[in-house]
Design an enzyme around this catalytic site. Structure first.
Site, PDB file in Angstrom:
ATOM      1  CG  HIS A 253      46.243  33.947  83.938  1.00 55.03           C
ATOM      2  ND1 HIS A 253      46.631  35.251  83.735  1.00 55.03           N
ATOM      3  CD2 HIS A 253      47.073  33.441  84.862  1.00 55.03           C
ATOM      4  CE1 HIS A 253      47.671  35.526  84.510  1.00 55.03           C
ATOM      5  NE2 HIS A 253      47.959  34.434  85.193  1.00 55.03           N
TER       6      HIS A 253
ATOM      7  NE  ARG B 248      48.900  27.052  86.115  1.00 54.08           N
ATOM      8  CZ  ARG B 248      49.692  28.085  86.331  1.00 54.08           C
ATOM      9  NH1 ARG B 248      50.538  28.070  87.330  1.00 54.08           N
ATOM     10  NH2 ARG B 248      49.628  29.131  85.566  1.00 54.08           N
TER      11      ARG B 248
ATOM     12  CG  HIS C  77      43.938  36.068  86.430  1.00 54.02           C
ATOM     13  ND1 HIS C  77      43.425  34.955  87.064  1.00 54.02           N
ATOM     14  CD2 HIS C  77      45.201  36.200  86.889  1.00 54.02           C
ATOM     15  CE1 HIS C  77      44.349  34.443  87.865  1.00 54.02           C
ATOM     16  NE2 HIS C  77      45.443  35.174  87.771  1.00 54.02           N
ATOM     17  CG  LEU C  78      43.489  42.645  87.220  1.00 54.66           C
ATOM     18  CD1 LEU C  78      42.921  43.991  87.666  1.00 54.66           C
ATOM     19  CD2 LEU C  78      44.291  42.794  85.929  1.00 54.66           C
TER      20      LEU C  78
ATOM     21  CE  LYS D  86      52.011  28.428  94.746  1.00 53.57           C
ATOM     22  NZ  LYS D  86      51.860  29.329  93.613  1.00 53.57           N
TER      23      LYS D  86
ATOM     24  N   GLY E 249      50.862  37.565  88.016  1.00 55.34           N
ATOM     25  CA  GLY E 249      50.693  37.583  86.563  1.00 55.34           C
ATOM     26  C   GLY E 249      49.331  38.202  86.291  1.00 55.34           C
TER      27      GLY E 249
ATOM     28  NE  ARG F  53      49.244  42.388  99.922  1.00 54.26           N
ATOM     29  CZ  ARG F  53      49.234  41.088 100.116  1.00 54.26           C
ATOM     30  NH1 ARG F  53      48.386  40.570 100.973  1.00 54.26           N
ATOM     31  NH2 ARG F  53      50.073  40.301  99.492  1.00 54.26           N
TER      32      ARG F  53
ATOM     33  NE  ARG G 236      55.538  36.434  83.531  1.00 56.66           N
ATOM     34  CZ  ARG G 236      54.471  35.757  83.955  1.00 56.66           C
ATOM     35  NH1 ARG G 236      53.252  36.196  83.718  1.00 56.66           N
ATOM     36  NH2 ARG G 236      54.618  34.609  84.590  1.00 56.66           N
TER      37      ARG G 236
ATOM     38  CG  ASN H 172      50.602  25.234  90.028  1.00 56.04           C
ATOM     39  OD1 ASN H 172      51.549  25.094  89.238  1.00 56.04           O
ATOM     40  ND2 ASN H 172      49.982  26.378  90.194  1.00 56.04           N
TER      41      ASN H 172
ATOM     42  CD  GLU I  44      44.515  30.307  88.341  1.00 56.46           C
ATOM     43  OE1 GLU I  44      44.958  30.931  89.329  1.00 56.46           O
ATOM     44  OE2 GLU I  44      45.107  30.255  87.266  1.00 56.46           O
TER      45      GLU I  44
ATOM     46  CG  ASP J  20      52.617  42.696  97.914  1.00 49.09           C
ATOM     47  OD1 ASP J  20      51.583  43.389  97.995  1.00 49.09           O
ATOM     48  OD2 ASP J  20      52.692  41.542  98.376  1.00 49.09           O
TER      49      ASP J  20
HETATM   50  P1  ADP Z   1      49.567  34.832  91.780  1.00 40.68           P
HETATM   51  O1  ADP Z   1      49.575  35.280  90.347  1.00 40.68           O
HETATM   52  O2  ADP Z   1      50.939  34.672  92.360  1.00 40.68           O
HETATM   53  O3  ADP Z   1      48.629  33.696  92.066  1.00 40.68           O
HETATM   54  P2  ADP Z   1      47.716  36.434  93.338  1.00 40.68           P
HETATM   55  O4  ADP Z   1      46.491  36.207  92.544  1.00 40.68           O
HETATM   56  O5  ADP Z   1      47.809  35.838  94.689  1.00 40.68           O
HETATM   57  O6  ADP Z   1      49.022  36.109  92.513  1.00 40.68           O
HETATM   58  O7  ADP Z   1      47.904  38.030  93.454  1.00 40.68           O
HETATM   59  C1  ADP Z   1      49.027  38.587  94.057  1.00 40.68           C
HETATM   60  C2  ADP Z   1      48.867  40.092  94.041  1.00 40.68           C
HETATM   61  O8  ADP Z   1      47.654  40.457  94.709  1.00 40.68           O
HETATM   62  C3  ADP Z   1      50.004  40.819  94.765  1.00 40.68           C
HETATM   63  O9  ADP Z   1      50.440  41.913  93.986  1.00 40.68           O
HETATM   64  C4  ADP Z   1      49.316  41.343  96.012  1.00 40.68           C
HETATM   65  O10 ADP Z   1      49.881  42.545  96.440  1.00 40.68           O
HETATM   66  C5  ADP Z   1      47.917  41.561  95.525  1.00 40.68           C
HETATM   67  N1  ADP Z   1      46.997  41.653  96.685  1.00 40.68           N
HETATM   68  C6  ADP Z   1      46.674  40.682  97.547  1.00 40.68           C
HETATM   69  N2  ADP Z   1      45.877  41.187  98.516  1.00 40.68           N
HETATM   70  C7  ADP Z   1      45.710  42.502  98.236  1.00 40.68           C
HETATM   71  C8  ADP Z   1      45.011  43.590  98.857  1.00 40.68           C
HETATM   72  N3  ADP Z   1      44.310  43.395  99.967  1.00 40.68           N
HETATM   73  N4  ADP Z   1      45.087  44.802  98.277  1.00 40.68           N
HETATM   74  C9  ADP Z   1      45.794  44.984  97.159  1.00 40.68           C
HETATM   75  N5  ADP Z   1      46.463  44.026  96.527  1.00 40.68           N
HETATM   76  C10 ADP Z   1      46.424  42.801  97.059  1.00 40.68           C
END
Ligand code: ADP
Length: 404
Positions: A181, A92, A209-210, A14, A213, A285, A242, A7, A390, A283
């Protein structure tokens, strides 16, 4: 045989290496080369031994370009004896336009066709192409396969993919919904069917898919029939940075009234909006932590995020005409019990009822096979949390392409 999945981004690569066994693909190594082109870069590889143990190596080193990055990857795989039986590389590729509807073995003509999609994905496809070119240059004996984020959504009907604009914008400029996605939506839809022990052909699903993105898809009988991202990954749900949906007139307003250039508007909507724009953090979290302490901007960001997803969930249920399951995946979907609860709250009208004791504190990664069922016994709709993969899907699609 081994399959390497790449990727390639603008400043990072990656990768994952899989062994192809009779009982399926086994992950043997994963890694990341980042800060390519900066004064100091960083590279990391984790190797998963047959006995389940892992070992990690991290190196700080300058990585002047993608050629150097790819060399590092191959040398590290060789050092642990994992490049001896490399048969194919799966790449990818974000945008396949209307041109690519399936994984495709790469040759010169295919590269030219991917290049022709660059105007549709100027932020993503060039870096993906760099990865392809470097791999072909350094390991010309290997088969390279392009796996497109858009391909799973090639089944969208015209009513879903057409924008209500003059036909010439479609025929001359390719203006339509493509969706992204796709590898993730396809993977979790298939796994959901397996978890429900029902044929995929019978099922109507909404997959969410959350991650950083974010996108939603309506999947009918294993085929994508509607999805929230559009011409680009900017449309739809609120994302980390976004905006997702907004009135297109916002763009003209910013250009005319705020004197912004098209590039500035693009940057603002792609990099400075979404959760970041609403509360200063992207983020989830961090935002949940702030909201728990009473921070109003953080709470508002969560409210907008959840509201948008619920709106799509209702809309997609109407598109499907029936709903068998909702599937949560990616970083937020797999990990945040509070957001899953907020998204599914008071949705009896859709037949969705989550059981708090099955959701609270649960993460997809802790569940057997990465699948959690969090719905109540009396819920008409199953609510599943599924760890997406993925790279595994890209590896599988790569093998399919070289065998067909
Ligand atoms: P990417 O689209 O970069 O692949 P990911 O699928 O890794 O992203 O998702 C990243 C998001 O997931 C970030 O907003 C991160 O805060 C959130 N996330 C990861 N672990 C947790 C968790 N334990 N609780 C809440 N959100 C989380």
């Amino acid at each position: 045989m081994q399959v390497l999945v790449l990727n390639s981004g603008s400043s990072s690569i990656k990768y994952r290496l899989f062994d192809d066994h009779a009982d399926g693909l086994r992950l043997r190594a994963r890694g990341l080369v980042e800060r390519i082109g900066e004064a100091t870069g960083r590279a990391e590889q984790v190797v998963l031994a047959e006995d389940g143990t892992t070992s990690q190596e991290v190196e700080d080193l300058p990585v002047p370009d993608h050629v150097a990055g790819f060399r590092w990857i191959v040398s590290r795989l060789e050092a642990v004896g994992l490049a001896d039986d490399l048969g194919a590389i799966g790449h990818r590729v974000v945008h396949g336009g209307a041109e690519f509807t399936a994984p495709t073995v790469i040759d010169e003509a295919v590269i030219a066709r991917i290049e022709a999609q660059v105007p549709l994905a100027p932020l993503h496809n060039p870096a993906n192409l760099t990865g392809i070119e470097v791999a072909r240059q350094l390991r010309p004996e290997l088969t390279n396969v392009a796996v497109f984020d858009t391909a799973f959504h090639a089944t969208l009907p015209p009513a879903a993919y057409r924008y209500a604009v003059p036909e010439r914008l479609l025929s001359e400029q390719g203006v339509r919904r493509y969706g992204f996605h796709g590898t993730s939506h396809a993977y979790v839809a298939r796994r959901a069917a397996a978890a429900l022990a029902r044929p995929e052909e019978e099922l109507k699903l909404v997959t969410l898919h959350l991650g950083n993105g974010a996108s939603a898809a309506a999947v009918d009988g294993g085929r994508s029939v509607e999805t929230s991202m559009g011409l680009s990954p900017l449309e739809g749900l609120v994302m980390g940075t976004r905006s997702g949906d907004l009135d297109p007139a916002v763009v003209f307003h910013l250009i005319r009234q705020a004197g912004m250039s098209p590039d500035e508007v693009e940057r603002t909507l792609n990099r400075e909006s979404g959760l970041l724009g609403l509360c200063g953090d992207n983020d989830l979290r961090t935002i949940e932590g702030r909201a728990a302490e009473g921070d109003e901007a953080a709470q508002l960001a969560l409210d907008v995020y959840v509201h948008r997803i619920r709106k799509y969930l209702g809309a997609y249920t109407a598109v499907l005409g029936q709903l068998d399951a909702v599937v949560f995946t990616a970083g937020v979907g797999e990990n945040s019990d509070t957001l899953r609860a907020a998204i599914c709250a008071d949705l009896d009208v859709l037949g969705i009822r989550v059981a708090a004791e099955r959701n609270d504190g649960q993460r997809a990664a802790d569940a057997p096979d990465g699948v959690l069922a969090i719905h109540a016994d009396d819920s008409e709709v199953a609510v599943l949390v599924i760890a997406t993969d993925e790279e595994r899907e890209i590896a599988e699609q790569t093998l399919l392409a070289i065998r067909s």
